[in-house]
Write an enzyme that holds these catalytic residues in place. Structure first.
Site, short mmCIF file in Angstrom:
data_model
loop_
_atom_site.label_atom_id
_atom_site.label_comp_id
_atom_site.label_asym_id
_atom_site.label_seq_id
_atom_site.Cartn_x
_atom_site.Cartn_y
_atom_site.Cartn_z
N LEU B 43 0.82 -1.20 0.00
CA LEU B 43 0.00 0.00 0.00
C LEU B 43 0.86 1.26 0.00
CD1 LEU B 43 -2.80 0.91 -0.11
CD2 LEU B 43 -3.09 0.35 2.28
N GLY B 45 4.16 1.54 -0.90
CA GLY B 45 5.03 1.60 -2.08
C GLY B 45 4.25 1.94 -3.34
N SER B 284 -10.19 -12.77 13.03
CA SER B 284 -10.52 -11.38 13.33
C SER B 284 -10.76 -11.17 14.82
CB SER B 284 -11.76 -10.95 12.56
OG SER B 284 -12.17 -9.69 13.02
N ARG B 330 -4.98 -5.30 22.54
CA ARG B 330 -4.21 -6.41 22.00
C ARG B 330 -3.00 -6.79 22.86
NH1 ARG B 330 -3.93 -5.06 15.49
NH2 ARG B 330 -6.14 -5.38 15.11
N GLU B 425 5.01 0.41 6.94
CA GLU B 425 5.45 -0.36 8.10
C GLU B 425 6.97 -0.43 8.21
OE1 GLU B 425 3.46 -4.17 8.35
OE2 GLU B 425 4.54 -4.75 10.17
N SER B 440 -2.88 0.69 10.55
CA SER B 440 -1.72 0.33 9.71
C SER B 440 -2.00 0.65 8.26
CB SER B 440 -1.37 -1.14 9.87
OG SER B 440 -2.43 -1.95 9.46
N LEU B 441 -3.20 0.31 7.76
CA LEU B 441 -3.55 0.66 6.38
C LEU B 441 -3.49 2.16 6.22
CD1 LEU B 441 -6.56 -1.74 5.69
CD2 LEU B 441 -4.25 -1.90 4.77
#
Lengths: 223, 638, 247
Positions: B43, B45, B284, B330, B425, B440-441
């Site tokens: 994503l 790059g 998930s 998390r 990342e 992250s996206l």
């Protein structure tokens, strides 16, 4: 022909000619149904119908479209098959057949059976009617009825005819749906309706065309 | 070395605008003369390469996969955050900024994080324009869900395949530029070295993975977008090819590496079933909304899950975190699971999992409701494990997932090597010590679409007048010779063990000593253990075939060689940080309740590491984190 | 479990290939198919042989890298899976398993089970995108899209580009792949502006690459790991016909 350069255009030609042939088969079957009448009525009605079809200019145009469709359908199929041979893969161990119906993969073979049948069919009926010396019936029409019924009185002819009609049935079962898809019917609901229609259509034509010679064959002994 | 993050002056909300207004420009005619290398087509790059090509630069884009569309961004499930406040539930750029900063345990820069939240607004517009089919309400407007424990719904999603859809959008933008001729795409090429000329990044050496040829590429700037390196633990949720090689080789050429030991362990993954296992599949996180997590109270419990009576079950998350219960963040959930497993209460054939139990939810809501919510996940579970989670609890365990650490970059996303940029990342930037779900996206996209086009231009404006470097330059000869030498070294060891063998050993060592919880003793042992393993690797490795052909084993071996060095640095990084923060939990630094104990007085900095040469202790350059606008607080969930 | 493997080995596109026999013991039924292949490769390497080359990456069925014919079927005998999600429990102890690469004239072989699927990239390059440069987008909610249409577009967009549709097609047609992208974009208002040019160019490229005709056998949908519907093909045909006649 530049407009046949694309894989999709070639399939369009198959679809259009195929659908026209589907339409013609309905007319043909309706005509054949007259053979189920009692012998004397059937003879008059069938021969009248034949004469009607051969005299009408409108019908003549349809006939030429029909000849074109048959030839184009066959030639296009040959071209597509040859091209597909070039692109198709060969596997040392191939079980791809699990993923599709056998008749959808063998339209070429079914089509070849039909083509052979058509040659016989044209020679026995169409050619005789057009160019042969036929007796006239009492109304002065060419007596095609006699020719047809005679043919249907021999068991082997009925066999060939019925086997060919089953080939036709499987050809239609895939062909009708495939043609509609090729032309681009993508709406899930209507695609489903058309698919069901195609199945009913294929069964009806197969059973209809097969039943008539068998009926004629059997009734010769019942009288 | 004094690290300068180059944060613009002024109020927080004006910093990025100020930067953009003052950044130098390159006129369109000159852009055509400038070449940029972008390594990686995920994503970050793809979006970077496409956006830069749209500006008129000439781009050389590289990926090791056989198509640019396969990068591991594709596997992100949940969604992407943006402070659009479409739900009218009080979201704002500031709130998103604060959530992200706090979620990262106050170990990232205010200015960077604020910019992330600010640019999130544009990303959704951009993605929709590209045709990304985000979920919609019946009225036709965009839908959101809440995610990762924040109190607003700001997550945009495309079913469980948001990463795939965003990546395809970026891939299509990239491939459009390939068609136009502004991007030259080199698939199946792996970067093996960075070439510096006069201290600036001027090119790379790559191996053509389909022929084995070593090739050279020169440019005016190099962008590394090669993603995370969680695969260093061998068992991870990452793709098999994910690696640290590009960032590691850049590091060895002088780029500092920041906080490499900060790896997020995702709590809901399928446990390892045997030694043969190659990866761990992520389930998930949404399952935790209805599933209850427990282990048996008895050690060496032999009964099946359903035969264990209620009073003999330990719902440890509910016990330890009564407010958040099974929805604890998390890092906390993962750590609690490991604590129970290590204490000998793990379940499953390898005693390495905990139960995720839906029986209560099924009893209360009915099996149909549960089926409606989680059908896909339950059938995926069945596919992989052959177990029916409607009948018996799932078995889950934590697995390495995301690298918060990476190449140190300043506000402009430039590393300590001029002309070398790192995005997505691959860099250490916005997530601090723990990443929030669905960020992250966002970060990968923002870096590529909206930040790099400005900051790289600012850099290139100064490069117009410098001498053009070609691949004939001596620096390329030297770098290529080094690459060849290393490849031959690996091929010629001719030992008795595969690269996977060493990778698995390394992964186990790291997971035990530098994973969910760490101790000074364990880390010191790990450093020695890695040294030992590294020695064995260079004596006992076996790679079939040669370097001059397709050779997946050689690719693996090269990556493992880099992992061995990287792992050592991770341990140093963890060892020198005498506090617990986010994903970094040092057992020596915890509250009496077993919670992370941060030390803002001594460790409110980013650890940036310099490569001193093989076998020498790495050199730490702390970048102090200055908080001008917010007050540090304790992150508590109990 | 014990297995007899017959795996296609071929050095490069120019060489001749053949099925080679391997016996493998000690396979756990919970292994994935690719982990079984890893085990075989581990043994081959230690025996001094070349391991079997195959593409794989995410191993969770979404990247589209892996793909091979297992017992004569694309991605193996189970529907709705990529080969990385196929598990050994689907096979009997002592079974003989045939493994071959995906084959098509447009997918030249690189080595063993590795093939070149760059033809797919070139089809997308011919028009499988919306020309929306960074920075030019309007506010996202200014473009309402009905829930059902967004879902339908997603169904088409879910393609992972693995090539199973081509491999399983008797004509090696790429109609499902191409149509999935054509449909995805034409279903969305932002994709409609370029629709006419897109479909003509993508179909043109598909033909140039040497993929065959679509015979509507629907095998592609059956073997598609994402279950992409063949109705996408009908939609592509409709768009193509419309654009050819009116465009």
């Amino acid at each position: 022909m530049p407009f046949l350069k694309s894989t999709l255009s070639r399939k369009n030609l198959m679809a259009l000619t195929g659908l026209f042939l589907c339409f013609f088969l309905v007319i043909h079957l309706l005509g054949n149904l007259q053979l189920l009448l009692a012998a004397d009525k059937a003879s008059v009605s069938f021969n009248n119908y034949s004469t009607l079809l051969s005299g009408n200019i409108f019908i003549k145009i349809i006939a030429y479209i029909l000849y074109f469709s048959i030839i184009a359908h066959a030639v296009d199929a040959l071209v597509i098959t040859v091209k597909n041979r070039k692109t198709a893969a060969k596997y040392a161990y191939d079980e791809r057949k699990h993923a599709s119906k056998w008749y959808s993969r063998n339209m070429g073979i079914l089509g070849t059976v039909l083509l052979i049948f058509l040659v016989i069919h044209f020679k026995d009926f169409w050619y005789v009617y057009k160019f042969g010396a036929l007796p006239l019936d009492k109304n002065g029409n060419k007596n095609l009825y006699v020719i047809v019924v005679n043919a249907f009185h021999s068991w082997w002819y009925v066999c060939i005819y019925v086997v060919s009609m089953f080939a036709l049935g499987f050809h239609l079962l895939h062909g009708f749906k495939s043609a509609v898809r090729t032309l681009g019917l993508y709406h899930p609901r209507y695609a489903r309706y058309v698919e069901i229609f195609g199945v009913v259509y294929s069964y009806t034509l197969t059973i209809g065309f097969s039943f008539i010679p068998v009926y004629v064959y059997i009734t010769q002994y019942i009288k | 070395m004094i690290l300068n993050a180059k944060i613009p002056d002024g109020p927080l909300e004006d910093k990025w605008t100020t930067y953009k207004e003052k950044a130098k420009l390159v006129n369109p005619a000159n852009r055509k003369k400038l070449n940029i290398i972008v390594v990686g087509t995920g994503l970050s790059g793809s979006s970077a390469a496409a956006s830069l090509a749209e500006l008129g630069y000439n781009i050389q884009s590289f990926c090791f996969q056989d198509s640019a569309r396969r990068a591991h961004s594709v596997a992100a499930q949940g969604g992407v955050n943006a402070a659009k406040n479409y739900q009218n539930d009080g979201d704002s750029v500031y709130r998103m900024f604060y959530d992200t900063l706090k979620g990262g345990d106050f170990r990232s820069r205010e200015a960077n994080v604020y910019r992330l939240a600010e640019c999130s607004l544009n990303l959704i517009d951009q993605a929709v324009a590209q045709g990304v089919p985000f979920a919609r309400e019946y009225g036709g407007y965009l839908s959101n869900r809440s995610f990762g424990g924040v109190q607003v719904s700001r997550t945009f999603y495309a079913r469980g395949q948001t990463g795939q859809q965003l990546l395809l959008g970026a891939y299509q933008a990239l491939i459009r530029q390939v068609g136009i001729g502004k991007v030259k795409l080199h698939t199946r090429h792996e970067m093996l070295d960075l070439v510096l000329v006069d201290g600036k990044a001027k090119g790379i050496i790559v191996r053509n993975l389909d022929t084995g040829d070593i090739e050279r590429f020169a440019a005016d700037a190099v962008v590394i977008a090669t993603g995370g390196f969680g695969k260093i633990y061998y068992l991870s949720t990452l793709a098999m090819g994910c690696n640290a090689s590009a960032i590691w080789r850049a590091h060895k050429k002088g780029a500092l590496m920041a906080c490499p030991s900060w790896t997020q362990m995702h709590p809901t993954c399928l446990p390892q079933a045997g030694d043969y296992q190659s990866k761990l599949t992520l389930m998930s996180e949404s399952l935790r909304n209805d599933g209850r997590i427990w282990v048996p109270k008895l050690k060496d419990e032999k009964r099946k899950a359903n035969e264990i009576p209620e009073e003999e079950r330990d719902y440890y998350l509910e016990r330890r975190y009564p407010t958040f219960g099974n929805l604890a963040p998390r890092d906390i959930s993962s750590r609690a699971a490991k604590e129970r497993i290590d204490a000998g209460f793990g379940v499953g054939p390898l005693n390495n999992a905990v139960y995720l139990d839906f029986s209560k939810a099924i009893k209360e809501q009915g099996i149909d409701k549960i089926r409606e919510k989680y059908k896909n996940l339950f059938s995926m579970y069945k596919k992989i494990t052959d177990d029916d989670a409607y009948q018996a609890p799932m078995k889950i365990s934590p697995a390495a997932h995301f690298s918060m650490g990476g190449l140190w970059v300043d506000y402009e996303l430039m590393t300590t090597i001029p002309g070398l940029f790192a995005v997505g990342e691959a860099n250490f930037a916005d997530h601090g010590a723990n990443r929030l779900g669905a960020n992250s996206l966002l970060q990968a996209s923002i870096d590529g679409y909206f930040i790099l086009p400005y900051t790289l231009t600012n850099y290139l404006a100064g490069e117009l007048k410098t001498e053009k470097i070609t691949i004939k330059h001596r620096a390329f000869d030297i770098a290529e010779a080094e690459v060849n030498e290393q490849l031959q070294l690996l091929v010629n060891i001719n030992g008795t063990k595969t690269a996977d063998h060493f990778h698995k050993e390394l992964g186990k060592l790291l997971y035990d000593k530098c994973g969910l919880s760490r101790t000074a003793k364990g880390l010191t042992e790990a450093i020695a253990g890695i040294e030992l393993l590294s020695g064995k690797f260079y004596r006992e490795l076996r790679v079939s075939g040669t370097e001059g052909e397709i050779n997946a084993e050689l690719e693996k071996a090269g990556r493992v060689a880099d992992y061995l060095e990287m792992a050592r640095l991770m341990c140093y990084d963890a060892l020198t940080r005498n506090e617990s923060c986010g994903a970094h939990f040092r057992e020596e630094y915890q509250t009496p309740d077993g919670e992370a104990l941060r030390n803002d007085k001594d460790f409110c900095f980013v650890s940036a590491w310099e490569w001193p040469g093989r076998g020498i202790e790495p050199i730490l350059h702390p970048e102090p984190l200055v908080f001008e606008f917010i007050k540090l607080s304790v992150r508590s969930y109990s | 479990m014990k297995l007899h493997l017959k795996i296609w080995r071929q050095r490069d596109a120019q060489s001749n290939g053949a099925l080679v026999d391997y016996d493998l013991d000690g396979i756990d039924q919970h292994m994935s198919f690719l982990e079984m292949m890893d085990t075989l490769n581990g043994q081959l390497i230690l025996n001094g042989d070349m391991p079997v080359e195959f593409d794989h990456d995410c191993r969770e069925g979404i990247c589209g890298s892996c793909g091979m014919m297992v017992n004569g079927q694309a991605h193996g005998p189970v529907a709705g899976l990529t080969v990385c999600q196929l598990h050994m429990r689907e096979f009997k102890d002592g079974a003989t398993i045939y493994v071959e690469p995906f084959r098509a004239a447009a997918f030249p072989l690189k080595r063993d089970l590795k093939i070149d699927r760059s033809a797919f990239d070139r089809i997308i390059q011919a028009g499988g995108f919306i020309s929306a440069s960074t920075g030019s987008a309007i506010e996202a909610n200014n473009l309402p899209i009905t829930h059902d249409m967004a879902e339908s577009a997603f169904d088409s967009a879910a393609c992972i580009g693995c090539g199973a549709c081509v491999a399983t097609c008797k004509n090696s047609s790429a109609a499902l792949f191409t149509s999935a992208k054509v449909s995805h974009l034409v279903k969305l208002p932002q994709g409609k502006l370029e629709a006419e040019k897109r479909v003509i160019q993508m179909v043109g490229q598909m033909d140039v690459e040497g993929f065959g005709h679509c015979s509507n056998t629907e095998a592609c949908e059956v073997k598609c790991p994402q279950g992409i519907s063949v109705l996408n093909i009908a939609m592509m045909n409709w768009e193509f016909n419309k654009s050819s006649l009116l465009g």
